[in-house]
Design an enzyme around this catalytic site. Structure first.
Site, PDB file in Angstrom:
ATOM      1  CG  ASP A  11      49.495  57.230   8.298  1.00 12.26           C
ATOM      2  OD1 ASP A  11      49.423  57.123   9.693  1.00 12.26           O
ATOM      3  OD2 ASP A  11      50.548  57.319   7.884  1.00 12.26           O
ATOM      4  CE  LYS A  14      45.162  50.645   9.904  1.00 10.62           C
ATOM      5  NZ  LYS A  14      46.068  51.742   9.211  1.00 10.62           N
ATOM      6  N   GLY A  38      49.374  54.490  15.311  1.00 11.72           N
ATOM      7  CA  GLY A  38      48.351  55.711  15.716  1.00 11.72           C
ATOM      8  C   GLY A  38      47.231  55.758  15.179  1.00 11.72           C
ATOM      9  CG  HIS A  39      44.520  52.953  14.803  1.00 13.22           C
ATOM     10  ND1 HIS A  39      43.968  51.594  15.313  1.00 13.22           N
ATOM     11  CD2 HIS A  39      45.303  52.973  13.763  1.00 13.22           C
ATOM     12  CE1 HIS A  39      44.442  50.935  14.555  1.00 13.22           C
ATOM     13  NE2 HIS A  39      45.332  51.698  13.544  1.00 13.22           N
ATOM     14  CD  GLN A 223      52.179  49.394  12.133  1.00 17.72           C
ATOM     15  OE1 GLN A 223      51.999  48.308  12.591  1.00 17.72           O
ATOM     16  NE2 GLN A 223      52.690  50.205  13.369  1.00 17.72           N
TER      17      GLN A 223
END
Length: 424
Positions: A11, A14, A38-39, A223
């Site tokens: 988180d 990125k 989750g981006h 991640q």
């Protein structure tokens, strides 16, 4: 090939950074994880969360690779593309995605194994997203799983049903509540039919040819370093290797072809789920930072745990990845702070440790703090390094001296344009 890695527990921002620099690349390749990633990226003033799709999906000229090291839930990918098709034509999306035929599939029963193990008193609770990622990787290692290329096999339907039936009966026997087997099978096969719309190929050959032809490739990690299955804060980690070196293995590219390694870190720390977190804070300050920083899981919406910047862990991550360029995000979230705490060392048994993975067991460690002045300045209108508030410039200089890697980019807000190239 360049590589971009998160340096904390995930988180770090990125996706936003890749979205910004991605315009300079021809190919962006995702190399690990699954739909548990989750981006979050702002596109046309909308916050969009990508799960399996690489972050180059918003740039029309970029080919997006889902590499061999990724585990793919066909239904999740189908849903993600169909939702994104509301703003980008589906055919355009499909034409710009390539999937490794050697990538493994996440079966619907994998999700229920994940749920069962998270909720059963017989197993260690990790705090997963319950997307079936660990069971899929587990079956991969046990050589009992199916790969993307198998969807073209004449025996695929029978193989899927056999595995689902076996796992379904095992889960039912353990008392796990399940929907009907036929429903799981039917929906999964619909996802696999959708997969066939996308180019499935030997992505390692595609990527190596592209590099030989002078195309620019960016490998995108999901991640982050401290969640690496081997080098992270085990057992509270993800199920894949998250380091820069894993990009070479997972994409099938020689380390000799790696150039820049970008490492992304927040100006503070967060993590989701269980596990050691030496600089964690609680109370009102943590709540305020969580709300201001939007520190809730991109997929799960779970509130993230909050902590101050941890230099021993950050140095460890930089060492493991061989970072050449640092990206500092969320400095704007600390705008209102009068002073900024930074953990410079751990203290354990009377010894100071400046570089280490945070202890993952019962070892007691005490953070040693340094306090820097806050900048108390809204950064929204700051677009050049020369205009940074003095306290923030001092903060950056201190980090560069401690980490021995230059901070090349500074994020000043969530929007894609809110990023300063400090080298200019």
């Amino acid at each position: 090939m360049d590589i971009l890695i998160g340096l904390q527990w995930g988180d770090e921002g990125k996706g936003k950074f890749i979205d910004l620099i991605g315009r300079d690349y021809d190919i962006i390749a995702r190399f690990n994880g699954g739909a548990n990633a989750g981006h979050s990226i702002y596109y046309q003033d909308k916050k969009i969360t990508l799960k399996l799709l690489p972050s180059g999906i918003f740039s029309p000229h970029i080919k997006n690779i889902i590499g061999t090291g990724v585990v793919i839930d066909p239904l999740s990918l189908k849903t993600e593309i169909e939702e994104l098709a509301q703003i980008i034509p589906e055919q355009d999306l499909v034409n710009r995605i390539l999937i490794s035929q050697k990538a493994h599939l996440v079966l619907p029963t994998h999700r229920y194994w994940d749920i069962y193990m998270e909720e059963s008193a017989l197993y260690r609770t990790i705090g997963t997203t319950k997307n079936g990622i660990a069971p899929s990787y587990s079956d991969k290692i046990r050589r009992q799983n199916l790969r993307v290329e198998d969807i073209y096999s004449d025996n695929f339907k029978d193989d899927v049903y056999q595995i689902l039936n076996r796992q379904y009966n095992e889960l039912q026997h353990l008392g796990q509540e399940m929907p009907a087997l036929e429903e799981l099978y039917h929906n999964f096969m619909l996802g696999c039919i959708f997969l066939k719309k996308i180019q499935i190929t030997d992505t390692e050959i595609f990527l190596n040819k592209a590099l030989r032809n002078g195309q620019k490739v960016l490998a995108e990690g999901a991640q982050a370093t401290l969640l690496d299955i081997d080098h992270g804060s085990y057992p509270y980690v993800t199920s894949s290797n998250t380091l820069a070196s894993a990009a070479c293995v997972s994409l099938g590219i020689s380390p000799k072809l790696v150039d820049k390694i970008y490492g992304v870190t927040k100006a503070y720390c967060t993590r989701v789920g269980h596990g050691v977190f030496p600089t964690e804070i609680t109370g009102q300050t943590a709540s305020d930072l969580r709300e201001k920083g939007g520190e809730f899981g991109s997929n799960t919406k779970r509130p993230r745990r909050i902590g101050w910047l941890d230099l021993p862990a950050l140095k460890y991550a930089i060492m493991l990845n061989g970072v050449t360029h640092l990206v500092l995000t969320k400095a704007d979230i600390l705008n209102a702070m009068t002073e900024i705490p930074i953990c410079t060392h751990y203290e354990t048994k009377g010894e100071k440790i400046a570089l280490a993975l945070p202890a993952s067991r019962d070892q007691e460690i005490k953070p040693v703090w340094k306090y820097l002045s806050g900048w108390n300045t809204v950064l929204t209108n700051v677009s050049q390094a020369k205009n940074l508030p003095e306290a923030l410039a001092t903060f950056i200089t201190f980090l560069e001296a401690e980490l021995e890697v230059p901070i090349k980019y500074l994020s000043t807000g969530p929007q894609r344009e809110e990023l300063i190239n400090l080298a200019i």
